[in-house]
Write an enzyme that holds these catalytic residues in place. Structure first.
Site, PDB file in Angstrom:
ATOM      1  CE  LYS A   2      16.843   1.366  16.283  1.00  0.00           C
ATOM      2  NZ  LYS A   2      15.516   1.793  15.786  1.00  0.00           N
ATOM      3  CG  ASP A  19      15.229  -1.160  11.103  1.00  0.00           C
ATOM      4  OD1 ASP A  19      14.838  -2.330  10.913  1.00  0.00           O
ATOM      5  OD2 ASP A  19      14.529  -0.268  11.646  1.00  0.00           O
ATOM      6  CE  LYS A  68      12.852   0.305   8.800  1.00  0.00           C
ATOM      7  NZ  LYS A  68      11.754   1.056   9.439  1.00  0.00           N
ATOM      8  CG  ASP A  79      17.570   2.218  12.976  1.00  0.00           C
ATOM      9  OD1 ASP A  79      17.158   3.255  13.528  1.00  0.00           O
ATOM     10  OD2 ASP A  79      16.960   1.138  12.984  1.00  0.00           O
ATOM     11  CG  ASP A  91      10.425  -1.780  10.828  1.00  0.00           C
ATOM     12  OD1 ASP A  91      11.629  -1.680  11.118  1.00  0.00           O
ATOM     13  OD2 ASP A  91       9.844  -1.034  10.020  1.00  0.00           O
ATOM     14  CD  GLU A 143      14.740  -2.012  14.616  1.00  0.00           C
ATOM     15  OE1 GLU A 143      13.536  -2.016  14.268  1.00  0.00           O
ATOM     16  OE2 GLU A 143      15.473  -1.026  14.461  1.00  0.00           O
ATOM     17  NE  ARG A 147       9.168  -0.172  19.752  1.00  0.00           N
ATOM     18  CZ  ARG A 147       8.078   0.452  19.331  1.00  0.00           C
ATOM     19  NH1 ARG A 147       6.904   0.225  19.907  1.00  0.00           N
ATOM     20  NH2 ARG A 147       8.126   1.317  18.352  1.00  0.00           N
TER      21      ARG A 147
HETATM   22  N1  BES Z   1      14.496   2.737  12.784  1.00  0.00           N
HETATM   23  C1  BES Z   1      13.096   2.838  12.696  1.00  0.00           C
HETATM   24  C2  BES Z   1      12.565   4.253  12.969  1.00  0.00           C
HETATM   25  C3  BES Z   1      13.025   5.333  12.018  1.00  0.00           C
HETATM   26  C4  BES Z   1      12.188   5.743  11.007  1.00  0.00           C
HETATM   27  C5  BES Z   1      14.208   5.974  12.190  1.00  0.00           C
HETATM   28  C6  BES Z   1      12.565   6.748  10.162  1.00  0.00           C
HETATM   29  C7  BES Z   1      14.598   6.995  11.331  1.00  0.00           C
HETATM   30  C8  BES Z   1      13.768   7.391  10.325  1.00  0.00           C
HETATM   31  C9  BES Z   1      12.438   1.907  13.710  1.00  0.00           C
HETATM   32  O1  BES Z   1      13.124   0.745  13.987  1.00  0.00           O
HETATM   33  C10 BES Z   1      11.121   1.516  13.165  1.00  0.00           C
HETATM   34  O2  BES Z   1      11.103   0.842  12.158  1.00  0.00           O
HETATM   35  N2  BES Z   1      10.042   1.917  13.814  1.00  0.00           N
HETATM   36  C11 BES Z   1       8.732   1.618  13.375  1.00  0.00           C
HETATM   37  C12 BES Z   1       7.955   1.129  14.567  1.00  0.00           C
HETATM   38  C13 BES Z   1       6.602   0.584  14.220  1.00  0.00           C
HETATM   39  C14 BES Z   1       6.749  -0.728  13.453  1.00  0.00           C
HETATM   40  C15 BES Z   1       5.809   0.403  15.467  1.00  0.00           C
HETATM   41  C16 BES Z   1       8.136   2.920  12.835  1.00  0.00           C
HETATM   42  O3  BES Z   1       8.374   3.951  13.435  1.00  0.00           O
HETATM   43  O4  BES Z   1       7.509   2.869  11.792  1.00  0.00           O
HETATM   44 ZN    ZN Z   2      15.136   0.808  13.694  1.00  0.00          ZN
HETATM   45 MN    MN Z   3      12.671  -0.810  12.628  1.00  0.00          MN
END
Ligand code: BES
Ligand code: ZN
Ligand code: MN
Length: 503
Positions: free
Chosen positions: A273, A278, A285, A296, A355, A357, A359
């Site tokens: 990834k 992000d 966010k 990220d 968010d 993204e 996956r």
């Molecule tokens: N990049 C984030 C996950 C992340 C969070 C990485 C904290 C490092 C530290 C990812 O893209 C994300 O935003 N995931 C969301 C998914 C949700 C919207 C289903 C999450 O984990 O909140």
């Molecule tokens: Zn992310």
């Molecule tokens: Mn995200």
């Protein structure tokens, strides 16, 4: 940092600082059982120099506990640093890795630029062989890294020269080979960390592609870096759905290692990834900690770092890395919740949350790796905050659709010293990402978020043996430790390299 290996007696090494290991040899338990710190060397002069402080009771040889002695008698070194491993019976190869990092990080802020690190004497520890030599070198490189490249007042300048001192009676060719491996792996982990440390404005997807290409050229890997047009040509609708909202073009980075004489066997596909920033996209966010989302792309950086090591270690197996790099931004052109996207595999995805993204880009990365002939897949991603909730900052998450693939990775962990904890997959979780509008949706609701994200990727890995690493809680060290600075950790590089070498 320059490193060299020496088999000379410790007392004769003329250096600013000589670091030696100590462990607590007390085997009794209970309140009467005082720690018995013992130095792990047979050098009589070092033993004599350390004797008083070891007898004092002030120093217990706890894990990464240090004590410094100036002008030690009968030693050519100006300083003697004793680094603890904790209980001798519990000390592992990884304890030696941490201790070497601790020694380097002790020296750096004190203006010391040249030092020596003594490996444990033969037979003193299970780690006293070549494995300990490799781990010590890796740990020293890890310790030497600081995330301060953009500070004008950088104090923690790098150690310039490190001598690793092995016992005279060591298996020299084996220790020499292990030492060389340690340099390669340690430098490659730091290369990944230097990428992760770059802010989003300095490391756009295009620049990440250039950095990967430059490395590939230097190391003799084959490489291609594609952008928007190729995403359209390959019908990478999931990857593009994230990239469409950014003014920065995406980068599809492909690195290939194809050794002579591995024309048949397995083809390993490393998928990373590479979100260089992000913001969350339209599902934006909160601003608190959004700055952290420059890291990220740590999964992608881990794959690029691993490929660097693979190019130098030359295992007899074909390996490709695919890094899907883009920003995730809100914009008039950005995708919206409710949109339906068609992935490269043909599966349709209902976007619930922009968010989620990571996956999406990995879906097409996994499909592309399989299209290019990968027989075994591994991906790494800072994928979910749910994984951080589940495992905190002490273990990264791991998933696999294949117990044999997992067993191989688990064995690699024993060598790398990295901590990954396997979490389950399962039909109950896969149910949560079924969509009424399309084939699947990109979030599975509140519970088990790390697992439902993994099940999303599983749809694209299908039956190919696959390992998914969720490194969200481990890619950035929040609290400095004696052996590693605050900042990018380089997690997964060592384990992936070891996994590749096991084929
Ligand atoms: N990049 C984030 C996950 C992340 C969070 C990485 C904290 C490092 C530290 C990812 O893209 C994300 O935003 N995931 C969301 C998914 C949700 C919207 C289903 C999450 O984990 O909140
Ligand atoms: Zn992310
Ligand atoms: Mn995200």
């Amino acid at each position: 940092m320059r490193t060299e290996l020496s088999f000379a007696p410790l007392s004769g090494i003329a250096t600013e600082l000589l670091a030696v290991l100590a462990a607590d040899t007390q085997t009794e338990k209970g309140p009467e059982a005082k720690p018995q710190p013992t130095v792990l060397t047979t050098d009589a002069a070092v033993q004599a120099a350390a004797a008083a402080v070891l007898a004092s009771g002030e120093y217990k040889a706890g894990a990464n506990e240090t004590v410094l002695l100036h002008a030690p008698a009968a030693l050519a070194a100006k300083r003697l640093l004793i680094v603890g491993l904790g209980k001798l019976a519990k000390a592992t190869v990884h304890s030696v890795r941490e201790a070497a990092g601790t020694a380097v990080r002790f020296a750096k802020p004190r203006g010391i630029r040249e030092m020596a690190f003594a490996l444990p004497s033969s037979g003193s520890l299970p780690a006293a062989g070549p494995a300990g030599a490799r781990a010590a070198v890796e740990g020293a490189y890890v310790g030497d890294f600081d995330a301060d490249t953009y500070r004008s007042d950088r104090k923690d300048q790098s150690i310039q020269s490190l001598t690793v001192a092995a016992a005279a009676d060591a298996d020299r060719p084996a220790v020499e080979a292990a030492f060389t491996e340690g340099v390669i792996v340690g430098e490659s982990q730091n290369f990944a960390r230097s990428l992760v440390n770059e802010p989003g404005n300095k490391l756009t997807p295009t620049i990440l592609g250039q950095r990967a290409a430059l490395m590939a050229q230097e190391m003799g890997l084959q490489w291609e870096v594609h952008s928007t047009e190729k995403l359209h040509e390959l019908k990478m609708g999931a990857f593009w759905s994230v990239a469409q909202g950014s003014a920065e073009p995406p980068a599809l980075i492909v690195l290939r290692y194809e050794p002579e004489g591995a024309k048949d066997g397995p083809v390993l596909g490393l998928v990373g990834k590479g979100i260089t920033f992000d913001s969350g996209g339209i599902s934006i966010k909160p601003s608190e900690n959004m700055d952290k989302m420059k890291y990220d792309m740590a999964g992608g950086a881990a794959m690029i770092g691993a490929m660097r090591a693979i190019a130098l270690l030359k295992p007899k197996v074909r390996v490709m890395a695919i890094v899907c790099a883009t920003e995730n931004m809100p914009d008039g052109k950005a995708q919206k919740p409710g949109d339906v996207q068609t992935a490269m595999s043909g599966k349709t995805i209902e976007i619930i949350n922009t968010d989620a993204e990571g996956r999406l880009v990995l879906a097409d990365g996994l499909t592309y790796a399989r299209r290019l002939g990968a027989t075994h897949l591994i991906d790494a991603a800072t994928l979910t905050s749910a994984c951080v909730v589940a495992l905190g900052h002490a273990n990264a998450g791991a998933f696999s659709n294949d117990d044999a693939a997992w067993a191989r990775f688990d064995a690699a962990l024993a060598v790398s010293g990295e901590k990954f904890w396997r979490l389950p997959l399962g039909e109950e979780y896969a149910e949560t990402i079924k969509s009424e509008i399309g084939d699947i949706k990109n979030t599975g609701g509140r519970w088990g978020g790390a697992i439902t994200a993994a099940e999303f990727l599983h749809v694209f890995a299908e039956e190919t043996p696959w390992i998914h690493l969720d490194i969200a809680g481990m890619a950035w060290v929040e609290d400095a430790r004696p052996y590693i600075a605050k900042g990018p950790s380089g997690i997964a590089v060592r384990s992936i390299v070891e996994w590749v070498r096991s084929f």
